[in-house]
Design a protein around this motif. Structure first.
Motif, PDB file in Angstrom:
ATOM      1  N   THR A  40       0.853  -1.138  -0.380  1.00  0.00           N
ATOM      2  CA  THR A  40      -0.028   0.071   0.098  1.00  0.00           C
ATOM      3  C   THR A  40       1.045   1.575  -0.299  1.00  0.00           C
ATOM      4  N   ASP A  41       1.790   1.246   0.687  1.00  0.00           N
ATOM      5  CA  ASP A  41       2.737   2.142   0.913  1.00  0.00           C
ATOM      6  C   ASP A  41       3.802   2.655  -0.550  1.00  0.00           C
ATOM      7  N   ASN A  42       3.537   1.339  -1.371  1.00  0.00           N
ATOM      8  CA  ASN A  42       4.852   1.497  -2.449  1.00  0.00           C
ATOM      9  C   ASN A  42       4.179   1.694  -3.828  1.00  0.00           C
ATOM     10  N   ALA A  43       2.195   1.325  -3.513  1.00  0.00           N
ATOM     11  CA  ALA A  43       0.933   1.857  -4.085  1.00  0.00           C
ATOM     12  C   ALA A  43       0.463   3.237  -4.079  1.00  0.00           C
ATOM     13  N   PHE A  44       0.727   4.016  -3.258  1.00  0.00           N
ATOM     14  CA  PHE A  44       0.612   6.029  -2.590  1.00  0.00           C
ATOM     15  C   PHE A  44       2.019   6.524  -3.318  1.00  0.00           C
ATOM     16  N   ARG A  45       3.159   5.652  -3.094  1.00  0.00           N
ATOM     17  CA  ARG A  45       3.922   6.213  -3.865  1.00  0.00           C
ATOM     18  C   ARG A  45       4.106   6.425  -5.226  1.00  0.00           C
ATOM     19  N   HIS A  46       4.088   5.824  -5.813  1.00  0.00           N
ATOM     20  CA  HIS A  46       3.062   5.307  -7.618  1.00  0.00           C
ATOM     21  C   HIS A  46       2.874   6.124  -8.151  1.00  0.00           C
ATOM     22  N   TRP A  47       1.087   6.251  -7.440  1.00  0.00           N
ATOM     23  CA  TRP A  47       0.325   7.121  -7.827  1.00  0.00           C
ATOM     24  C   TRP A  47       0.332   8.258  -7.107  1.00  0.00           C
ATOM     25  N   THR A  48       0.724   8.545  -5.918  1.00  0.00           N
ATOM     26  CA  THR A  48       1.467  10.437  -6.408  1.00  0.00           C
ATOM     27  C   THR A  48       2.337  10.604  -7.193  1.00  0.00           C
ATOM     28  N   ALA A  49       2.852   9.928  -7.236  1.00  0.00           N
ATOM     29  CA  ALA A  49       3.976  10.430  -8.990  1.00  0.00           C
ATOM     30  C   ALA A  49       2.889  10.753 -10.388  1.00  0.00           C
ATOM     31  N   THR A  50       2.139  10.053 -10.555  1.00  0.00           N
ATOM     32  CA  THR A  50       1.475   9.431 -11.317  1.00  0.00           C
ATOM     33  C   THR A  50       0.171  10.301 -11.562  1.00  0.00           C
ATOM     34  N   VAL A  51      -0.534  11.152 -10.404  1.00  0.00           N
ATOM     35  CA  VAL A  51      -0.761  12.218 -10.198  1.00  0.00           C
ATOM     36  C   VAL A  51      -0.596  13.547 -10.989  1.00  0.00           C
ATOM     37  N   ALA A  52       0.488  13.434  -9.794  1.00  0.00           N
ATOM     38  CA  ALA A  52       1.264  15.034 -10.130  1.00  0.00           C
ATOM     39  C   ALA A  52       1.688  14.598 -11.775  1.00  0.00           C
ATOM     40  N   HIS A  53       1.800  13.339 -12.258  1.00  0.00           N
ATOM     41  CA  HIS A  53       2.099  13.958 -13.957  1.00  0.00           C
ATOM     42  C   HIS A  53       1.161  13.597 -14.848  1.00  0.00           C
ATOM     43  N   ILE A  54       0.338  13.771 -14.627  1.00  0.00           N
ATOM     44  CA  ILE A  54      -0.825  13.340 -15.087  1.00  0.00           C
ATOM     45  C   ILE A  54      -1.491  15.507 -15.225  1.00  0.00           C
ATOM     46  N   GLN A  55      -1.419  16.034 -13.657  1.00  0.00           N
ATOM     47  CA  GLN A  55      -1.120  17.535 -13.120  1.00  0.00           C
ATOM     48  C   GLN A  55       0.101  17.724 -14.705  1.00  0.00           C
ATOM     49  N   LEU A  56       0.421  17.057 -13.987  1.00  0.00           N
ATOM     50  CA  LEU A  56       2.070  18.522 -15.173  1.00  0.00           C
ATOM     51  C   LEU A  56       1.708  18.333 -16.210  1.00  0.00           C
ATOM     52  N   MET A  57       1.286  17.241 -17.145  1.00  0.00           N
ATOM     53  CA  MET A  57       1.237  16.856 -18.469  1.00  0.00           C
ATOM     54  C   MET A  57      -0.531  18.202 -18.911  1.00  0.00           C
ATOM     55  N   ILE A  58      -1.778  17.985 -18.121  1.00  0.00           N
ATOM     56  CA  ILE A  58      -2.684  19.322 -18.582  1.00  0.00           C
ATOM     57  C   ILE A  58      -2.198  20.458 -18.078  1.00  0.00           C
ATOM     58  N   GLY A  59      -1.211  20.612 -17.543  1.00  0.00           N
ATOM     59  CA  GLY A  59      -1.107  22.057 -17.200  1.00  0.00           C
ATOM     60  C   GLY A  59       0.179  22.414 -18.463  1.00  0.00           C
ATOM     61  N   ILE A  60       0.475  21.501 -18.279  1.00  0.00           N
ATOM     62  CA  ILE A  60       2.200  22.069 -19.882  1.00  0.00           C
ATOM     63  C   ILE A  60       1.044  22.387 -21.394  1.00  0.00           C
ATOM     64  N   ILE A  61      -0.311  21.644 -21.784  1.00  0.00           N
ATOM     65  CA  ILE A  61      -0.955  22.016 -22.722  1.00  0.00           C
ATOM     66  C   ILE A  61      -1.737  23.144 -22.263  1.00  0.00           C
ATOM     67  N   LEU A  62      -2.141  23.412 -21.467  1.00  0.00           N
ATOM     68  CA  LEU A  62      -2.472  24.938 -20.612  1.00  0.00           C
ATOM     69  C   LEU A  62      -1.973  25.949 -21.555  1.00  0.00           C
ATOM     70  N   TYR A  63      -0.716  25.807 -20.421  1.00  0.00           N
ATOM     71  CA  TYR A  63       0.680  26.921 -20.819  1.00  0.00           C
ATOM     72  C   TYR A  63       0.611  26.992 -22.405  1.00  0.00           C
ATOM     73  N   THR A  64       0.627  26.106 -23.280  1.00  0.00           N
ATOM     74  CA  THR A  64       0.942  26.345 -24.467  1.00  0.00           C
ATOM     75  C   THR A  64      -0.321  27.215 -24.988  1.00  0.00           C
ATOM     76  N   LEU A  97       6.717  22.914 -11.776  1.00  0.00           N
ATOM     77  CA  LEU A  97       7.561  22.303 -12.526  1.00  0.00           C
ATOM     78  C   LEU A  97       8.704  21.267 -11.653  1.00  0.00           C
ATOM     79  N   THR A  98       9.039  22.816 -10.771  1.00  0.00           N
ATOM     80  CA  THR A  98      10.647  21.786 -10.057  1.00  0.00           C
ATOM     81  C   THR A  98       9.623  21.226  -9.233  1.00  0.00           C
ATOM     82  N   ALA A  99       8.543  21.121  -9.212  1.00  0.00           N
ATOM     83  CA  ALA A  99       7.867  20.238  -7.204  1.00  0.00           C
ATOM     84  C   ALA A  99       7.209  18.761  -8.337  1.00  0.00           C
ATOM     85  N   ILE A 100       7.168  19.087  -9.436  1.00  0.00           N
ATOM     86  CA  ILE A 100       7.041  17.806  -9.887  1.00  0.00           C
ATOM     87  C   ILE A 100       8.385  16.606 -10.034  1.00  0.00           C
ATOM     88  N   VAL A 101       9.674  17.260 -10.469  1.00  0.00           N
ATOM     89  CA  VAL A 101      10.655  17.032 -10.592  1.00  0.00           C
ATOM     90  C   VAL A 101      10.950  16.249  -9.332  1.00  0.00           C
TER      91      VAL A 101
END
Length: 154
Positions: A40-64, A97-101
């Motif tokens: 469960t800890d590993n799943a939350f580690r993974h999904w936290t990064a995944t949700v952050a990456h999804i947000q980043l991708m949407i954010g980059i599209i919005l930025y452009t 971007l720094t936060a997601i990195v």
């Protein structure tokens, strides 16, 4: 498309914050109590990064696509005089971007740690720093940089 993505970006921010807060909580409790790093800890580690990456991708599209950002880059000299334009044109994207990195590095480093205690500590440190940057970069309604509503509607 822009306004729909803006709504999703606003909503997914809460998922990112919730996943980070819960992952930080689990890392803190696991570290303090010498708990085993569970699936469960590993799943939350993974999904936290995944949700952050999804947000980043949407954010980059919005930025452009953002008319505010397009104006910022078109009128650079005068745009730096306006804090809100500078926030969306430069500050928001750099901090996020720094936060997601940082979250990504923390997730990858935690996955590769040899002991459970080190996994928890790594997650705790990197995710907390990422969350602090995200809190600074979110355009809260009370923010001096740029205020936006907590929830956007379609």
């Amino acid at each position: 498309m822009y306004s729909t993505l803006l709504v999703f970006h606003s909503l997914i921010r809460w998922l990112v914050v919730a996943f980070l807060l819960y992952s930080i909580y689990r890392a803190f409790v696991g570290y303090l109590n010498d708990k085993p790093f569970s699936k469960t800890d590993n799943a939350f580690r993974h999904w936290t990064a995944t949700v952050a990456h999804i947000q980043l991708m949407i954010g980059i599209i919005l930025y452009t696509q953002s008319p505010i950002v397009k104006y910022f880059w078109k009128e650079k000299e005068s745009s730096f005089q306006n804090l809100e334009l500078t926030f969306y044109g430069l500050i928001h994207i750099i901090l996020m971007l720094t936060a997601i990195v940082l979250v990504t590095i923390g997730s990858a480093k935690a996955k590769r740690q040899q002991t459970d205690k080190k996994k928890f500590k790594t997650m705790l440190v990197w995710f907390t720093i990422g969350l602090i940057l995200i809190f600074v970069a979110i355009p809260w309604p009370f923010s001096p940089l740029s205020g936006r509503p907590n929830f956007r509607i379609f």
